[in-house]
Design an enzyme around this catalytic site. Structure first.
Site, mmCIF file in Angstrom:
data_model
loop_
_atom_site.group_PDB
_atom_site.id
_atom_site.type_symbol
_atom_site.label_atom_id
_atom_site.label_comp_id
_atom_site.label_asym_id
_atom_site.label_seq_id
_atom_site.Cartn_x
_atom_site.Cartn_y
_atom_site.Cartn_z
ATOM 1 N N ALA A 73 21.167 42.523 17.719
ATOM 2 C CA ALA A 73 19.954 43.324 17.877
ATOM 3 C C ALA A 73 19.925 43.902 19.293
ATOM 4 O O ALA A 73 20.680 43.463 20.157
ATOM 5 C CB ALA A 73 18.728 42.455 17.638
ATOM 6 N N GLN A 75 18.018 43.513 21.867
ATOM 7 C CA GLN A 75 17.896 42.492 22.918
ATOM 8 C C GLN A 75 18.747 41.259 22.574
ATOM 9 O O GLN A 75 18.303 40.111 22.706
ATOM 10 C CB GLN A 75 16.434 42.104 23.115
ATOM 11 C CG GLN A 75 15.633 43.115 23.902
ATOM 12 C CD GLN A 75 16.076 43.211 25.363
ATOM 13 O OE1 GLN A 75 16.641 42.286 25.934
ATOM 14 N NE2 GLN A 75 15.809 44.356 25.977
ATOM 15 N N SER A 76 19.981 41.475 22.170
ATOM 16 C CA SER A 76 20.855 40.367 21.772
ATOM 17 C C SER A 76 21.317 39.546 22.976
ATOM 18 O O SER A 76 21.952 40.073 23.897
ATOM 19 C CB SER A 76 22.073 40.933 21.040
ATOM 20 O OG SER A 76 23.064 39.928 20.886
ATOM 21 N N ASN A 77 21.028 38.243 22.927
ATOM 22 C CA ASN A 77 21.550 37.330 23.951
ATOM 23 C C ASN A 77 23.041 37.096 23.744
ATOM 24 O O ASN A 77 23.782 36.865 24.687
ATOM 25 C CB ASN A 77 20.820 35.983 23.874
ATOM 26 C CG ASN A 77 19.328 36.134 24.026
ATOM 27 O OD1 ASN A 77 18.874 36.625 25.055
ATOM 28 N ND2 ASN A 77 18.567 35.743 23.018
ATOM 29 N N ALA A 79 25.219 39.303 22.624
ATOM 30 C CA ALA A 79 25.957 40.452 23.176
ATOM 31 C C ALA A 79 26.095 40.309 24.692
ATOM 32 O O ALA A 79 27.180 40.510 25.256
ATOM 33 C CB ALA A 79 25.239 41.755 22.823
#
Ligand SMILES: *Cc1c(COP(=O)(O)O)cnc(C)c1O
Length: 337
Positions: A73, A75-77, A79
């Site tokens: 997503a 705000q992917s942690n 990524a």
């Protein structure tokens, strides 16, 4: 259990602390709550994906990959931690971000994890909500191969049998800490999404004959689907460990009553839980995962579902960087300059 036979590259600060949350426990008047600080794994402000990436990136290195591709997503942690791991190991990183919330404000689309992805040198491209993200990654990888690139594709959340070894490792670490402290853990609670964290934990805890039950608090899928996803991956993880057949249906429990309107959409319970833990323990949760996980734990304690003499461990999976993508979610007044 012999985890050392699997390729692993050290990326995190481990063991992470296991600490009591005495102010919160007293305030709630229920069981004693402990926190396992996987928000402190170190890499680019930490989080649970770092443990998975230790095994995934080792496989990428073994395959002589020069670029890793992953997705998540906005705000992917996951990524962000992948971008940092790639930077440290000298690989390029391509991130595909799926719009799952429809939020278009600058804080959400540019700050928090998105800012850090870029600081770590990753390239980002966006995809529409509902896109087949795995297929999108495969197509990017195919294009890179045509020009001599050696891509390694990491599925969303790093949730494969290889990635889940990171949480088998966490199960070993937690049990060692508890044994040394003489702490009898009655329940382990954490936020569950792409399923790798819970799958690795349950596979590890069952393999170790720990008798410790795990409760995943869902952040996206309904209960049936979440439990099926976790069980399927736990079975694969156990097989990867050479322990095929040890997982039983009843080892996997998820409560998906705290998702609210959807993935990444704030709930009242999340806002309350996040503020409570920030003010009583000086610990930052995150709006998408650990805040909803803690909201679930607090609600279940208030409903009397846990006994006073019990020791409950909350696995803090990280993600507080995501707070900067949600500056208006907490109803704060600001101040007079
Ligand atoms: C990814 C993530 C989770 C969920 O872990 P899964 O292995 O995807 O189930 C929980 N908390 C945070 C902060 C995360 O980034």
């Amino acid at each position: 259990m012999n985890l050392a036979r699997f390729p692993r590259v050290r990326l995190g600060h481990m063991p992470t602390p296991l600490e009591p949350m005495d102010n919160l426990s007293k305030h709630l008047g229920g069981p004693r709550i402990w926190v396992k600080r996987d928000d402190c794994t170190g890499l680019s402000s930490g989080g649970n994906k770092t443990r998975k990436l230790e095994f995934l990136m080792a496989e990428a290195l073994a395959q002589k990959a020069d670029v890793v591709i992953t997705q998540g997503a906005t705000q992917s942690n996951h990524a962000r931690q992948t971008a940092a791991a790639a930077a440290k190991l000298g690989m390029a990183c391509m991130i595909l971000l799926e719009d799952r919330t429809g939020y278009t404000d600058e804080a959400y689309t540019l700050n928090g994890n998105v800012l850090l992805d870029q600081l770590h040198g990753a390239s980002i491209s966006k995809r529409k909500s509902g896109a087949d993200m795995q297929a999108e990654m495969e197509s990017v990888a195919a294009d890179l191969r045509k020009t001599g690139g050696r891509p390694y594709v990491i599925p969303g959340g790093g949730s494969t049998a290889v990635g889940a070894l990171g949480y088998v490792n966490c199960a070993i670490e937690l049990l060692n800490q508890a044994n040394e402290m003489g702490l009898k853990i009655d329940l382990l609670v954490h936020a569950t999404g792409s399923a790798g964290t819970q799958a690795g934990l349950v596979a590890g805890l069952v393999a170790l004959n720990s008798g410790i039950p795990v409760l995943g608090i869902g952040v996206r899928a309904p209960k049936d689907r979440q439990e099926a996803n976790v069980l399927a991956l736990a079975e694969k993880t156990a097989a990867h460990l050479g322990l095929a057949g040890i997982m039983k249906r009843e080892h996997v429990v998820a409560n998906c009553d705290y998702v609210g309107q959807g993935y990444g959409i704030p709930t009242e319970g999340m806002v309350e839980a996040l503020k409570l833990v920030a003010r009583m323990e000086g610990i930052l949760l995150d709006p998408v995962y650990s805040g909803k996980g803690m909201a679930g734990l607090i609600d279940l304690i208030k409903k009397g579902e846990m006994r006073e003499h019990e020791n409950i461990v909350f696995l803090h999976t990280g993600g507080s960087v995501g707070l900067f993508g949600y500056p208006t979610a907490f109803g704060l007044q600001g101040y007079q300059a």
